[in-house]
Design a protein around this motif. Sequence first.
Motif, PDB file in Angstrom:
ATOM      1  N   GLN A 195       0.828  -1.217   0.000  1.00  0.00           N
ATOM      2  CA  GLN A 195       0.000   0.000   0.000  1.00  0.00           C
ATOM      3  C   GLN A 195       0.860   1.263   0.000  1.00  0.00           C
ATOM      4  O   GLN A 195       0.354   2.355  -0.254  1.00  0.00           O
ATOM      5  CB  GLN A 195      -0.914   0.039   1.229  1.00  0.00           C
ATOM      6  CG  GLN A 195      -1.709  -1.233   1.469  1.00  0.00           C
ATOM      7  CD  GLN A 195      -1.040  -2.116   2.519  1.00  0.00           C
ATOM      8  OE1 GLN A 195       0.166  -2.373   2.451  1.00  0.00           O
ATOM      9  NE2 GLN A 195      -1.826  -2.572   3.486  1.00  0.00           N
ATOM     10  N   SER A 217       1.941   6.970   1.618  1.00  0.00           N
ATOM     11  CA  SER A 217       0.720   6.178   1.593  1.00  0.00           C
ATOM     12  C   SER A 217      -0.441   7.041   2.051  1.00  0.00           C
ATOM     13  O   SER A 217      -0.252   8.072   2.701  1.00  0.00           O
ATOM     14  CB  SER A 217       0.854   4.951   2.507  1.00  0.00           C
ATOM     15  OG  SER A 217      -0.380   4.276   2.645  1.00  0.00           O
ATOM     16  N   LYS A 218      -1.644   6.609   1.724  1.00  0.00           N
ATOM     17  CA  LYS A 218      -2.849   7.264   2.231  1.00  0.00           C
ATOM     18  C   LYS A 218      -3.144   6.832   3.668  1.00  0.00           C
ATOM     19  O   LYS A 218      -3.942   7.449   4.355  1.00  0.00           O
ATOM     20  CB  LYS A 218      -4.049   6.905   1.348  1.00  0.00           C
ATOM     21  CG  LYS A 218      -4.042   7.557  -0.021  1.00  0.00           C
ATOM     22  CD  LYS A 218      -4.607   8.952   0.041  1.00  0.00           C
ATOM     23  CE  LYS A 218      -4.797   9.550  -1.334  1.00  0.00           C
ATOM     24  NZ  LYS A 218      -5.549  10.810  -1.307  1.00  0.00           N
ATOM     25  N   ASP A 219      -2.502   5.752   4.095  1.00  0.00           N
ATOM     26  CA  ASP A 219      -2.695   5.207   5.438  1.00  0.00           C
ATOM     27  C   ASP A 219      -1.512   5.625   6.308  1.00  0.00           C
ATOM     28  O   ASP A 219      -0.375   5.214   6.067  1.00  0.00           O
ATOM     29  CB  ASP A 219      -2.802   3.683   5.363  1.00  0.00           C
ATOM     30  CG  ASP A 219      -3.181   3.048   6.688  1.00  0.00           C
ATOM     31  OD1 ASP A 219      -2.596   3.424   7.716  1.00  0.00           O
ATOM     32  OD2 ASP A 219      -4.057   2.155   6.683  1.00  0.00           O
TER      33      ASP A 219
END
Length: 243
Positions: A195, A217-219
């Motif tokens: 991810q 990452s978006k996380d």
Amino acid sequence: MKETTAAILIIGDEILTGKTEEKNAKFLISELRDLGVSLHLILVISDDVDQIGAAIADLSKRFTYVFTSGGVGPTHDDVTLLGVCKAFGTEMHRHLELEASLRKYFGDKVQETHLRMADIPQGSTFITLPELRWPILSYQNVYIFPGVPEFFRQKFSAIKERFRTSEFYLKLIFTKQDEFDIADHLTQVAKDYPQAAIGSYPVFDRDDYRVKVTIESKDKQVTENAFNMLISLFDSSHIVRCE
């Protein structure tokens, strides 16, 4: 969460022949990143209706947003809107309210070349804002901007918040190790954290570090975990700093 994606379509023979320096894509790259939008493609094509139509038809199906630059003036080679018509199977028509605005603005000096700016694809959407003299034109998920950098930036900046989505989380590692020395570590972390986007960028004109490594990452937790794993794998004596 579904990824919000974008493509930039730069239109103009003047770009392809080097007569004009392209500046809008560079501006939009930074803006879209700040908005959390993943830019996947930048395409530069000529002032050709068939090319424009084919490109818009393809990109509008593949990406959340398409941003075009150029080809919306009053001259013979401004054919972007004809390309939009070709892409979506519609026709040009004269927008009477826009024509009235043009007549009011130019007054006694109004010419047919001015009024051509009121010819738009049937089914287009106007975005009007108090701070803009002229509206922004869109068709479905395609946003159509002028090629002049000053006007491009003004119009995009006026509506950019409508594109904002979840942010990117970025961590940086600056190391004196060579790329060859850390390549296997990068591969391992990229495999364990798919991810996260792991980037490695060597520099040859600095004395303080040799490679900048990016973890994005978006996380937020994924970014932190991938970052910590890389820190544990790198030679700590060669890490210059982290951000």
